[in-house]
Design an enzyme around this catalytic site. Structure first.
Site, mmCIF file in Angstrom:
data_model
loop_
_atom_site.group_PDB
_atom_site.id
_atom_site.type_symbol
_atom_site.label_atom_id
_atom_site.label_comp_id
_atom_site.label_asym_id
_atom_site.label_seq_id
_atom_site.Cartn_x
_atom_site.Cartn_y
_atom_site.Cartn_z
ATOM 1 N NE ARG A 1 -14.485 -1.404 5.878
ATOM 2 C CZ ARG A 1 -13.591 -1.531 4.912
ATOM 3 N NH1 ARG A 1 -13.759 -2.432 3.975
ATOM 4 N NH2 ARG A 1 -12.531 -0.749 4.884
ATOM 5 N NE ARG B 1 -4.216 0.789 2.644
ATOM 6 C CZ ARG B 1 -5.260 0.016 2.366
ATOM 7 N NH1 ARG B 1 -5.095 -1.201 1.918
ATOM 8 N NH2 ARG B 1 -6.462 0.491 2.521
ATOM 9 N NE ARG C 1 -16.947 -0.329 2.181
ATOM 10 C CZ ARG C 1 -15.669 -0.320 1.820
ATOM 11 N NH1 ARG C 1 -15.239 -1.101 0.863
ATOM 12 N NH2 ARG C 1 -14.814 0.487 2.401
#
Ligand code: ADP
Length: 193
Positions: A134, A89, A128
């Site tokens: 989340r 990343r 989402r």
């Protein structure tokens, strides 16, 4: 042997497409985000260590993340190839991965860059957030993650582009259309063999 990485900004759909690619090639998917979330959920030592970092949208330290990926890639099911999602990343992690793979006489064979316009990304993320709840899908953590993607993750693509292993995939379209673009790109690289 396919040793692949799928990269894209948050909301690019890389998780969903990654699962499809891995299934189609019968290789394990190694998602650092999934590993961290499972550990947070189970309340492991690692989970306790990383929870606050993840919830804030920050990056877990490279040393810790790279050690986890190394352990995972050493497992026997990854011997025939793997698909990395969410790692490397940043450029430091690219170096860690290169070091590990070259020690085994290996290298990444392909990088799938899934691109979507910022507006689409944000729209998918807010959907989402309402569906999955989340902890890091708060407005603040999303903004942090998107900006870290630009500053830390996008530069890894330059490194891999120089090696000629990046395929840019248009991430706008139906799931099947995008999956089709990905398999065409892989096929052009002779994957699966
Ligand atoms: P997203 O792509 O939506 O940000 P991920 O599931 O890939 O979600 O990652 C969730 C979080 O896990 C990241 O915001 C970060 O805190 C942590 N994480 C995942 N992969 C890495 C990594 N390679 N290096 C450092 N932290 C990571």
């Amino acid at each position: 042997m396919p040793r692949l990485l799928i990269v894209g900004p948050q909301g690019s759909g890389k998780g969903t497409q990654g699962v499809r690619v891995a299934d189609a090639l019968a290789i394990p998917i190694v998602s650092t985000g999934d590993v961290f979330r499972a550990n947070v959920k189970d309340g492991t030592e690692l989970g306790l260590k990383v929870k606050a970092i993840i919830d804030a949208g920050d990056l877990v330290p490279d040393e810790l993340t790279s050690a986890i990926v190394r352990d995972r890639l050493e497992q026997v099911d990854a011997a025939g190839g793997f698909l990395l999602d969410g790692y490397p990343r940043n450029v430091g992690q690219v170096g860690d991965l290169d070091g590990f793979l070259s020690g085994r006489g290996e290298q990444l064979t392909g990088v799938l860059e899934l691109s979507v316009p910022r507006a689409v990304s944000i729209e998918r993320l807010s959907l989402r957030a309402s569906e999955q709840g989340r902890a890091d899908d708060t407005e603040e953590a999303i903004a942090k993650r998107l900006s870290l993607y630009e500053s830390e993750t996008a530069p890894i693509l330059d490194v891999y582009r120089e090696r000629g292993i990046v395929d840019a995939i248009d991430g706008v379209g139906s799931l099947d259309e995008i999956a089709q673009r990905i398999s065409a790109a892989l096929a052009a690289r002779g994957i699966p063999g």
